[in-house]
Every structure is written in structure tokens, then in C-alpha cells.
Design an enzyme around this catalytic site. Structure first.
Site, PDB file in Angstrom:
ATOM      1  N   ALA A  33       0.864  -1.193   0.000  1.00  0.00           N
ATOM      2  CA  ALA A  33       0.000   0.000   0.000  1.00  0.00           C
ATOM      3  C   ALA A  33       0.896   1.238   0.000  1.00  0.00           C
ATOM      4  CB  ALA A  33      -0.971   0.006   1.176  1.00  0.00           C
ATOM      5  N   HIS A  38       7.196   5.731   1.326  1.00  0.00           N
ATOM      6  CA  HIS A  38       7.964   4.543   0.932  1.00  0.00           C
ATOM      7  C   HIS A  38       8.871   4.861  -0.263  1.00  0.00           C
ATOM      8  CE1 HIS A  38       4.178   2.578   2.589  1.00  0.00           C
ATOM      9  NE2 HIS A  38       5.100   1.975   3.300  1.00  0.00           N
TER      10      HIS A  38
HETATM   11  P1  AMP Z   1       5.369  -0.029   6.371  1.00  0.00           P
HETATM   12  O1  AMP Z   1       4.981  -0.446   4.993  1.00  0.00           O
HETATM   13  O2  AMP Z   1       4.360   0.855   7.033  1.00  0.00           O
HETATM   14  O3  AMP Z   1       5.820  -1.188   7.217  1.00  0.00           O
HETATM   15  O4  AMP Z   1       6.637   0.897   6.189  1.00  0.00           O
HETATM   16  C1  AMP Z   1       7.790   0.472   5.496  1.00  0.00           C
HETATM   17  C2  AMP Z   1       8.897   1.457   5.726  1.00  0.00           C
HETATM   18  O5  AMP Z   1       8.500   2.730   5.237  1.00  0.00           O
HETATM   19  C3  AMP Z   1       9.217   1.647   7.227  1.00  0.00           C
HETATM   20  O6  AMP Z   1      10.611   1.778   7.368  1.00  0.00           O
HETATM   21  C4  AMP Z   1       8.510   2.930   7.548  1.00  0.00           C
HETATM   22  O7  AMP Z   1       9.092   3.634   8.617  1.00  0.00           O
HETATM   23  C5  AMP Z   1       8.662   3.696   6.244  1.00  0.00           C
HETATM   24  N1  AMP Z   1       7.642   4.746   6.162  1.00  0.00           N
HETATM   25  C6  AMP Z   1       6.291   4.601   6.217  1.00  0.00           C
HETATM   26  N2  AMP Z   1       5.675   5.788   6.150  1.00  0.00           N
HETATM   27  C7  AMP Z   1       6.651   6.721   6.073  1.00  0.00           C
HETATM   28  C8  AMP Z   1       6.663   8.148   5.996  1.00  0.00           C
HETATM   29  N3  AMP Z   1       5.537   8.863   5.997  1.00  0.00           N
HETATM   30  N4  AMP Z   1       7.855   8.770   5.928  1.00  0.00           N
HETATM   31  C9  AMP Z   1       9.025   8.053   5.936  1.00  0.00           C
HETATM   32  N5  AMP Z   1       9.078   6.717   6.005  1.00  0.00           N
HETATM   33  C10 AMP Z   1       7.923   6.055   6.067  1.00  0.00           C
END
Ligand code: AMP
Length: 281
Positions: A33, A38
Site C-alpha cells: 500500500a 515509501h
Molecule cells: P510499512 O509499509 O508501514 O511497514 O513501512 C515500510 C517502511 O517505510 C518503514 O521503514 C517505515 O518507517 C517507512 N515509512 C512509512 N511511512 C513513512 C513516511 N511517511 N515517511 C518516511 N518513512 C515512512
């Protein structure tokens, strides 16, 4: 050509080839998503490595709430298109039974977090960080990246990943990446997709209050400021703070004075959707 791989054995033979050719691998683990937050991590990897690999896996062992897991948005095709445009070379998108045996799904995996898991997210989401370390360590063993990129949005997770790499001795450089926000200030999150238009407007107040709170850090103690933030956000209809803590940015322990490097971490329910954010003081 970007490859999409679902099987471990296919990934391993691909990694073998890349390693033999001396390619530097950048890796971004995600749950899909995908949004601009990301993609910022992916773009940074593309500029710093020969090959960028992104995993897309909604990891069941880090969810302590079945509804949250079931409702987590999934959009592999759209994700693949965004990643192709960003210059990603390989997506690893395994099914759960490719990653876990039946007996690994019961929360038996434990890791010594040196107390980093006792506060904030760890307190309200028991077992969450065991699941995170379980999946990230498995993925690191498969992908064997030179660099791995994580967002500061998940501040506590990042501290735990640094600790994990030290304790388990992974030869990977962890790159901390700043929070990417919408123009309104709202921290980008896959969970934002679950908000109604009206809730999205209310959720903007979270970052607004956090930023505003920086102006009071000179007058109020960390404890007073904590209370100010919680009260201010709880005043907004549909928002309910689960926790707000101002902690030392390395140890994650609550601070009593502004003499330490401070970060304020928050979890807020907006209706049924749980959002997190943080701000440095
Ligand atoms: P997730 O898919 O939510 O597990 O996130 C995957 C990676 O993307 C993790 O390292 C999160 O910290 C990073 N991430 C998610 N949202 C953000 C954002 N708004 N800004 C920076 N990094 C993000």
C-alpha cells in the site's frame, strides 16, 4: 526490467547472481500500500546502490489486532507500478507460508530488546516488536543487503532495528530516513487510506499540535508539555490519544528535563484507525 519474485528459492538464486557480480544491494522492507513516504526510501536506495530490492509482505506476526491485519490495505499491482517508476529492480512479495512454518506463527519468537520494547508501541502492542524483528531478520538473511532503509515515522522501530543489527551481527548499514508528510503536515501512512475525508481533516491536527508544542518547550517541562499535547489533541472530535511520551531519542526512556536529545512519540486513534507520528524537540 523489474522482477517480481514470490518464492524464497528464486530470490536466493537471484541474490547469488548479484553477489557474484559484486553488486551492492539496497533493501526496503514494506507492507505494501505504498505512498510517497515509501518511495522516498526507494529513491534514496536507487541513488546509493547498484540494485534496489523492495519486499512487500503484510507480516501477520507483528499484528496484535486481527481486524487491523484483515483491514490492512493491499494493492500489489499499483505498488509494482510505483516501484517500477521509482527504479526498483526487484520486488519480493512472498505468501505467508513461504516465510513461516505453522509453529512460527504462535508468537514464540522472542528477542532481547534491552528495554527498548517496554515503552510506547511495545506497551500498547504486546509482541509487536518480536514480530518485527522476526520478519526483518528473516528478510535480511534472504536478501543480504549492503544497506537497508527505514523511516523515522516508526521511530521506535528504527531504534529497535539498530539494536537488532548490533546484537545479531548483521553486516548491513541501516539508513534512517526522515518522515514524509502530506502538504497538510499529516504523516503519510498506508492506514490513512482507511480515513474518511472528514477524519483526514481531523487527523491533520495531530502533526499541527506536535509542531506547535515545540514553541512551548522553553516554558514547560517535558511532563507539562506531554499533558498539553494530549489535552489539545483529545479536544478534537474523533481523536483519542493512546499515548504521548517525550523520550530520550536513543534510550527511548521518558525524560524529565530538556537536557537530553528529545523526541515526542504519539499514537492516536482517529475513529478506528490507529495513527502514529513523532517530533523532535
Ligand atoms: P510499512 O509499509 O508501514 O511497514 O513501512 C515500510 C517502511 O517505510 C518503514 O521503514 C517505515 O518507517 C517507512 N515509512 C512509512 N511511512 C513513512 C513516511 N511517511 N515517511 C518516511 N518513512 C515512512
Amino acid at each position: 526490467m523489474m522482477k517480481i519474485i514470490q518464492l524464497k528459492k528464486d530470490l536466493l538464486s537471484e541474490i547469488d547472481l548479484l553477489k557474484t557480480a559484486g553488486k551492492k544491494i539496497g533493501f526496503i522492507p514494506t507492507m505494501g500500500a505504498l505512498h510517497a513516504g515509501h518511495i522516498a526510501l526507494v529513491s534514496q536506495s536507487v541513488t546509493q546502490n547498484d540494485i534496489t530490492i523492495v519486499s512487500i509482505f503484510v507480516n501477520p506476526t507483528q499484528f496484535n489486532n486481527k481486524t487491523d491485519l484483515d483491514k490492512y490495505p493491499r494493492s500489489l499491482e499499483k505498488d509494482a507500478e510505483l516501484l517500477r517508476q521509482a527504479g526498483c529492480n526487484l520486488i519480493f512479495a512472498p505468501k505467508a507460508d513461504e516465510i513461516y512454518n505453522e509453529d512460527e506463527l504462535d508468537g514464540c519468537f522472542t528477542f532481547d530488546f534491552a528495554g527498548l520494547d517496554k515503552v510506547m508501541e511495545g506497551k500498547f502492542r504486546p509482541g509487536h516488536f518480536n514480530g518485527v524483528v522476526q520478519i526483518v531478520s528473516k528478510l535480511f538473511k534472504l536478501v543480504q543487503p549492503d544497506k537497508a532503509y527505514f523511516g523515522e515515522k516508526d521511530f521506535q522501530q528504527l531504534a529497535i532495528i539498530h539494536h537488532m543489527v548490533k546484537i545479531l551481527g548483521f553486516e548491513v548499514e541501516i539508513i534512517d530516513c526522515p518522515i514524509v508528510r502530506e502538504e497538510s503536515g499529516l504523516a503519510m501512512s498506508s492506514r490513512n487510506e482507511r480515513l474518511t475525508l472528514d477524519q483526514r481533516k481531523k487527523a491533520v491536527e495531530i502533526s499541527k499540535v506536535l509542531f506547535e508544542s515545540r514553541n512551548f518547550a522553553a516554558q514547560l517541562s517535558p511532563l507539562e508539555l506531554t499533558k498539553w499535547v494530549i489535552d489539545k489533541i483529545n479536544e478534537v472530535p474523533e481523536l483519542e490519544v493512546e499515548y504521548y511520551e517525550i523520550v530520550n531519542s536513543s534510550t527511548l526512556q521518558t525524560i524529565n528535563a530538556w537536557t537530553e536529545p528529545a523526541v515526542g512519540c504519539i499514537a492516536v486513534f482517529c475513529g478506528e484507525v490507529r495513527l502514529i507520528d513523532n517530533v523532535r524537540y
